[in-house]
Design an enzyme around this catalytic site. Structure first.
Site, PDB file in Angstrom:
ATOM      1  N   SER A  94       0.832  -1.195   0.000  1.00  0.00           N
ATOM      2  CA  SER A  94       0.000   0.000   0.000  1.00  0.00           C
ATOM      3  C   SER A  94       0.870   1.248   0.000  1.00  0.00           C
ATOM      4  O   SER A  94       2.063   1.207   0.325  1.00  0.00           O
ATOM      5  CB  SER A  94      -0.923   0.007   1.230  1.00  0.00           C
ATOM      6  OG  SER A  94      -0.165   0.097   2.420  1.00  0.00           O
ATOM      7  N   ILE A 141     -10.389  -0.427   3.045  1.00  0.00           N
ATOM      8  CA  ILE A 141     -10.065  -1.708   3.672  1.00  0.00           C
ATOM      9  C   ILE A 141     -10.896  -2.832   3.062  1.00  0.00           C
ATOM     10  O   ILE A 141     -10.386  -3.926   2.788  1.00  0.00           O
ATOM     11  CB  ILE A 141     -10.280  -1.627   5.195  1.00  0.00           C
ATOM     12  CG1 ILE A 141      -9.304  -0.620   5.808  1.00  0.00           C
ATOM     13  CG2 ILE A 141     -10.114  -2.998   5.846  1.00  0.00           C
ATOM     14  CD1 ILE A 141      -9.614  -0.254   7.244  1.00  0.00           C
TER      15      ILE A 141
END
Length: 236
Positions: free
Chosen positions: A38, A180
């Site tokens: 990420s 998420i």
């Protein structure tokens, strides 16, 4: 299962620890390893990615790297950027992650041809990903423990960006939750999404979702039996 080490591949020192009751056997099978990277994860630098992927290439038949690129502009807007500045900031973050991944593949050399590197957005239209995502979203509606862990991760994500004592807005929370949620399918059933026999999700620590999903849950959402999790930490 172990695999012949290509001449161009230098294997670096990596500590790999299976997490979950089935993960040890899935590592031993050696079908597939997945690394998620990420924009906010500074651990997987170019050097550490080189080391971790080199380790995986010796032990697994196939390796994928998926980098997060969804909801970044929305998150920047939720944090106060104007639309154009949000797009620029998100694009800059994604370019930085791609440079790290590409640099690692260059450092690995010829063996890197066995690594597929793609953005998360490449999967959103795929039926298999949408199927797993649908199951995850349905579970979030009824699995209170799963929802609590997801929400806590979202609040931690926001707290790191908003600073102490600044409560997030509803829009900020919803955007962080969506960020998420988009990654959740790769914790649950990577084999179904990527068409591999089994897979091990590799990360440098046990994320809260990983601890819940791969722990000894009596009820609630669980990963597929062919989905494993491993803590892969570089020694240097």
């Amino acid at each position: 299962m172990s695999h012949t080490e290509p001449q161009s591949l230098t294997v670096h020192a990596v500590d790999a620890t299976p997490f979950g009751s089935l993960s040890d056997s899935l590592i031993a099978r050696g079908d597939h390893a997945l690394f998620g990277v990420s924009t906010g994860n500074s651990y997987f630098s170019r050097r550490r990615l080189t080391e971790a992927l080199s380790w995986a290439l010796v032990r697994f038949e196939a390796v994928d790297v998926v980098h997060a690129d969804l909801y970044l502009d929305a998150m920047c807007e939720a944090l106060g950027y104007g639309p154009e500045d949000a797009r620029r900031s998100a694009a800059k973050q994604v370019r930085g992650v791609r440079r790290r991944i590409q640099g690692a593949l260059e450092d690995i050399g010829g063996a890197a041809t066995r690594v597929r590197a793609r953005p998360l957005s490449a999967f959103v239209e795929q039926p298999a990903y949408q199927d797993v995502l649908g199951r995850a979203r349905a579970a979030l509606g009824t699995d209170t423990e799963l929802r609590a862990v997801r929400d806590e991760m979202a609040h931690r994500f926001l707290s790191a960006r908003l600073g102490p004592g600044v409560p997030p807005t509803g829009d900020q929370v919803r955007t962080a939750q969506a960020y998420i949620d988009a990654e959740l399918p790769f914790f649950l059933d990577t084999p179904a999404i990527l068409g591999v026999a089994s897979s091990v999700h590799c990360y440098h620590s046990v994320l809260a979702l990983g601890r819940l999903l791969f722990g000894d849950r009596a009820t609630g959402l669980r990963p597929a039996d062919t989905q494993g999790y491993a803590v892969v930490a570089c020694q240097n």
